[in-house]
Motif scaffolding. Structure first.
Motif, PDB file in Angstrom:
ATOM      1  N   ALA A 192     -14.309 -11.068  31.558  1.00  0.00           N
ATOM      2  CA  ALA A 192     -15.422 -11.251  30.614  1.00  0.00           C
ATOM      3  C   ALA A 192     -14.925 -11.867  29.309  1.00  0.00           C
ATOM      4  O   ALA A 192     -15.579 -12.756  28.737  1.00  0.00           O
ATOM      5  N   ASP A 193     -13.751 -11.425  28.843  1.00  0.00           N
ATOM      6  CA  ASP A 193     -13.170 -11.978  27.617  1.00  0.00           C
ATOM      7  C   ASP A 193     -12.840 -13.457  27.812  1.00  0.00           C
ATOM      8  O   ASP A 193     -13.102 -14.283  26.932  1.00  0.00           O
ATOM      9  N   TYR A 194     -12.287 -13.799  28.966  1.00  0.00           N
ATOM     10  CA  TYR A 194     -11.921 -15.192  29.248  1.00  0.00           C
ATOM     11  C   TYR A 194     -13.161 -16.085  29.252  1.00  0.00           C
ATOM     12  O   TYR A 194     -13.173 -17.154  28.631  1.00  0.00           O
ATOM     13  N   PHE A 195     -14.208 -15.667  29.939  1.00  0.00           N
ATOM     14  CA  PHE A 195     -15.411 -16.497  30.017  1.00  0.00           C
ATOM     15  C   PHE A 195     -16.111 -16.622  28.669  1.00  0.00           C
ATOM     16  O   PHE A 195     -16.755 -17.641  28.397  1.00  0.00           O
ATOM     17  N   ALA A 196     -15.991 -15.606  27.835  1.00  0.00           N
ATOM     18  CA  ALA A 196     -16.558 -15.717  26.489  1.00  0.00           C
ATOM     19  C   ALA A 196     -15.852 -16.825  25.714  1.00  0.00           C
ATOM     20  O   ALA A 196     -16.494 -17.645  25.035  1.00  0.00           O
ATOM     21  N   MET A 197     -14.523 -16.886  25.824  1.00  0.00           N
ATOM     22  CA  MET A 197     -13.769 -17.944  25.153  1.00  0.00           C
ATOM     23  C   MET A 197     -14.047 -19.305  25.780  1.00  0.00           C
ATOM     24  O   MET A 197     -14.195 -20.311  25.067  1.00  0.00           O
ATOM     25  N   LEU A 198     -14.113 -19.350  27.094  1.00  0.00           N
ATOM     26  CA  LEU A 198     -14.365 -20.617  27.777  1.00  0.00           C
ATOM     27  C   LEU A 198     -15.733 -21.178  27.407  1.00  0.00           C
ATOM     28  O   LEU A 198     -15.888 -22.378  27.160  1.00  0.00           O
ATOM     29  N   THR A 199     -16.731 -20.320  27.337  1.00  0.00           N
ATOM     30  CA  THR A 199     -18.063 -20.766  26.947  1.00  0.00           C
ATOM     31  C   THR A 199     -18.042 -21.348  25.536  1.00  0.00           C
ATOM     32  O   THR A 199     -18.635 -22.402  25.272  1.00  0.00           O
ATOM     33  N   ASP A 200     -17.350 -20.663  24.624  1.00  0.00           N
ATOM     34  CA  ASP A 200     -17.226 -21.187  23.257  1.00  0.00           C
ATOM     35  C   ASP A 200     -16.546 -22.551  23.259  1.00  0.00           C
ATOM     36  O   ASP A 200     -16.981 -23.479  22.562  1.00  0.00           O
ATOM     37  N   GLU A 201     -15.486 -22.687  24.031  1.00  0.00           N
ATOM     38  CA  GLU A 201     -14.751 -23.950  24.065  1.00  0.00           C
ATOM     39  C   GLU A 201     -15.618 -25.087  24.597  1.00  0.00           C
ATOM     40  O   GLU A 201     -15.605 -26.201  24.064  1.00  0.00           O
TER      41      GLU A 201
END
Length: 277
Positions: free
Chosen positions: A15-24
């Protein structure tokens, strides 16, 4: 040996990874170090352990034909439970990476005419895969990347629109406004079943029939080709070509394949879906 994480820990870091990926993908800034510290407090893992697990998730996403965070280079050697954790996240959010959530660079095609980057196929560049291809293929089979992308009609249409604008812009830049005005979005204006999506032209006036295949993942992500598309490619070899769009979620790039497509078998899915036409 891969470090063993519990399903709960995996769910937290995915979940943490996808939150960052979405921001990127949408151009929002984020602080990796701060997020790492916050995650350490939740799952009681070291900074290095969390960073390596983020790289593992990048490798899983590579195998699944999805974009990954650019700062986390894909790294193999992880437990199978991590693949299951990423799939759990994706399957619970079927809308993720739908075209209306992609980056402005990918979808703002009227303002980005002519910006589509077209290069040689990866077989020509012969660049090594960041992860063992057989390993990636095994991950992809769990998710059936090619079929998922093929059935994502909205993604396909967004890719076709991008190519449509590119063709018109290319012809206009060459002084052929007469031909640019005649470029036709066949699959939308005339319906499916023709074996190509865009009817365009070479700058000398020769007809150019373009089948567009779009994926969000990297350039070697598999894609499906229908039997009808193969048949048209074979009977109209001089006019037909396949425009392969990849990395569509971030910054669309493309390369072109010419018949016979059997020469490019390693870039396509092994099965053909005739019902897609």
């Amino acid at each position: 040996m891969a470090e063993v994480w519990s399903d709960q820990e995996i769910d937290h870091i995915v979940a943490d990874y996808f939150a960052m990926l979405t921001d990127e993908l949408v151009g929002r800034s984020f602080n990796k170090a701060a997020r790492n510290r916050d995650l350490q407090a939740v799952i009681d893992r070291s900074k290095g352990s969390i960073e390596f697990k983020h790289q593992n998730i990048s490798a899983v996403l590579l195998g699944l034909g999805q974009p990954w965070i650019e700062g986390y280079k894909p790294a193999a050697n992880f437990q199978n439970a991590l693949v299951d954790g990423v799939l759990r996240w994706l399957e619970a959010r079927p809308e993720w990476l739908a075209p209306d959530r992609l980056s402005r660079a990918a979808l703002n095609v009227p303002e980005a005419q002519g910006s589509l980057r077209i290069g040689p196929p990866p077989t020509v560049r012969n660049e090594p895969s960041p992860i063992d291809p057989a390993f990636m293929a095994a991950i992809g089979r769990k998710y059936d990347v090619a079929e998922r992308d093929a059935r994502n009609r909205a993604l396909g249409k967004a890719g076709e629109e991008c190519v449509l604008h590119h063709e018109r812009s290319h012809l206009s830049a060459a002084g052929r406004d007469d031909l640019a005005d005649k470029v036709r979005w066949t699959s939308l204006q005339d319906g499916d079943g023709f074996g190509f999506d865009i009817r365009s032209f070479e700058t000398d006036g020769r007809e150019k029939l373009i089948e567009v295949k779009t994926t969000n993942g990297w350039e070697r992500t598999p894609f499906h080709i229908s039997r009808n598309e193969l048949a048209v490619a074979d009977t109209r070899r001089e006019e037909w070509c396949l425009m392969r769009l990849w990395n569509f979620a971030r910054a669309p790039s493309a390369f072109t394949l010419r018949p016979p497509l059997s020469d490019h078998a390693q870039l396509t899915a092994t099965s053909f879906l005739a019902e897609l036409n």
